[in-house]
Design an enzyme around this catalytic site. Structure first.
Site, PDB file in Angstrom:
ATOM      1  N   GLN A  80      -2.057  -3.116  -3.608  1.00 22.06           N
ATOM      2  CA  GLN A  80      -2.373  -2.583  -4.935  1.00 22.06           C
ATOM      3  C   GLN A  80      -3.517  -3.354  -5.610  1.00 22.06           C
ATOM      4  O   GLN A  80      -3.555  -3.493  -6.832  1.00 22.06           O
ATOM      5  CB  GLN A  80      -1.121  -2.604  -5.812  1.00 22.06           C
ATOM      6  CG  GLN A  80      -0.130  -1.506  -5.497  1.00 22.06           C
ATOM      7  CD  GLN A  80      -0.661  -0.121  -5.860  1.00 22.06           C
ATOM      8  OE1 GLN A  80      -1.478   0.033  -6.755  1.00 22.06           O
ATOM      9  NE2 GLN A  80      -0.186   0.899  -5.153  1.00 22.06           N
ATOM     10  N   SER A  81      -4.456  -3.815  -4.831  1.00 24.19           N
ATOM     11  CA  SER A  81      -5.553  -4.639  -5.348  1.00 24.19           C
ATOM     12  C   SER A  81      -6.421  -3.893  -6.367  1.00 24.19           C
ATOM     13  O   SER A  81      -6.966  -2.821  -6.088  1.00 24.19           O
ATOM     14  CB  SER A  81      -6.436  -5.086  -4.182  1.00 24.19           C
ATOM     15  OG  SER A  81      -7.650  -5.646  -4.638  1.00 24.19           O
ATOM     16  N   ASN A  82      -6.566  -4.487  -7.543  1.00 21.67           N
ATOM     17  CA  ASN A  82      -7.502  -3.969  -8.544  1.00 21.67           C
ATOM     18  C   ASN A  82      -8.946  -4.145  -8.080  1.00 21.67           C
ATOM     19  O   ASN A  82      -9.799  -3.277  -8.286  1.00 21.67           O
ATOM     20  CB  ASN A  82      -7.312  -4.699  -9.875  1.00 21.67           C
ATOM     21  CG  ASN A  82      -5.964  -4.446 -10.493  1.00 21.67           C
ATOM     22  OD1 ASN A  82      -5.551  -3.309 -10.666  1.00 21.67           O
ATOM     23  ND2 ASN A  82      -5.258  -5.520 -10.828  1.00 21.67           N
TER      24      ASN A  82
END
Length: 354
Positions: A80-82
């Site tokens: 879920q990396s921004n």
């Protein structure tokens, strides 16, 4: 502190991805709740890919890459990396191909976490995504490298979080921008709070704010590693960007890290982070994310309450001396909102207070 002369940033290759300056806004209802003159720097309001502070780093990283003739960007992060989502959006805007290597590094599963939130946006922006376990990262990188070679691509490989000295230039720009806004508004800011992960944002902000007339204390909140490793990452990146700018690095003693909100680890919400999300939402209508800004806000809330009660600082997680978890001063406090709201939707009701 006397104003320090600094090298202008226009000498570095750069593309435009952020709508700057981002606002510095008061938080009157939350400030009244906490008994502090509280402000927020809205780096969540970027112009590309639903915003976030990583766009500032990507302006310099991708500016340099395009100048070198690169046509593909490869980067890394958790599922879920921004940063990965913002890189995919930036690549789409610039007409570059994007490859993401994402790891199952957070103990979360289910449809929402696996395919929603940032992960859904990665696909929307057209990134080619490889998902692997942590032990499979080297194999995944080799596979991506081989496929790019076969295609004759000209890739730029970007570190997780964009945390390399050229990327940190974007956070230096953010610090200088914030310093100018503080001066223009006539604020007496004693403290700035932000989430600290791979260290680039913290390092750049320290360096940028050091050029102001009265540089506030910067309080990083560890959300990825423990206090010692986080401080080391900030120091190394600070030294790297100082060398790029031919300026003295910020003194290591200025790197304040609060480890008390890390909880069970990266990406795992805590009771205090859930409370912080609810408090920001219900007093100011502002959405925080469970991984970064909610934990930073939990530290902000705890310290504001502690200042109001006249209590001494607590020791940070991992046995750090109390001086490293410094109490706030008597002036206004600024919270840096680094973005990440799409990640909220990957957690569903787990991000809400019990």
């Amino acid at each position: 502190m006397a104003e320090r002369h600094h090298r202008e940033l226009h000498g570095f290759a750069r593309v435009e991805l952020m709508a700057t300056p981002t606002p510095l806004q008061p938080l009157p209802r939350l400030g009244e709740e906490l008994g502090v003159d509280l402000w927020i720097k809205r780096d969540d309001l970027g112009a590309t890919g639903m915003g976030g502070n990583k766009l500032r780093k990507l302006e310099f990283l991708l500016g340099e890459a395009i100048e070198k003739g690169c046509d593909t960007v490869v980067t890394f992060g958790a599922l879920q990396s921004n940063h990965a989502r913002q890189t995919a959006a930036a690549a789409a805007r610039l007409g570059m191909h994007c490859r993401l290597v994402l790891t199952r590094s957070v103990p979360r599963a289910g449809e929402l976490y696996t395919n929603g939130g940032n992960r859904l946006l990665d696909d929307l922006f057209g990134a080619e995504v490889t998902v692997c376990d942590l032990e499979g990262v080297d194999e995944a990188i080799l596979s991506v490298s081989d496929s790019l070679d076969a295609l004759g691509a000209r890739p730029v490989w970007i570190a997780p979080g964009g945390s390399e000295p050229v990327g940190v230039l974007g956070s230096v720009a953010a610090g200088r921008e914030m310093a100018g806004q503080i001066e223009a508004l006539g604020l007496d800011v004693s403290d700035v709070v932000l989430a600290t992960s791979t260290g680039g944002t913290h390092a750049g902000l320290l360096h940028g704010l050091a050029s102001s007339h009265a540089a506030p204390s910067v309080h990083g909140v560890a959300v990825y590693h423990g206090v010692a490793d986080t401080r080391e990452a900030v120091a190394l990146l600070g030294a790297g960007v100082a060398e790029l700018l031919d300026e003295p690095p910020v003194h290591a003693g200025a790197i304040g890290i609060d480890g008390a909100e890390l909880g069970e680890g990266y990406g795992i919400p805590t009771g205090s982070s859930r409370e912080a999300q609810a408090l920001f939402a219900r007093t100011e209508g502002i959405v925080l994310d469970p991984v970064y800004t909610a934990k930073a806000a939990a530290s902000l809330i705890r310290r504001c309450r502690r200042r109001g009660n006249g209590r001494p600082p607590e020791a940070a997680q991992g046995g750090e001396a109390p001086a490293q978890d410094r109490a706030f001063g008597d002036g206004s406090v600024v919270f840096l909102h680094t973005g990440g709201a799409p990640g909220f939707f990957a957690y569903g009701a787990e991000a809400l207070p019990g």
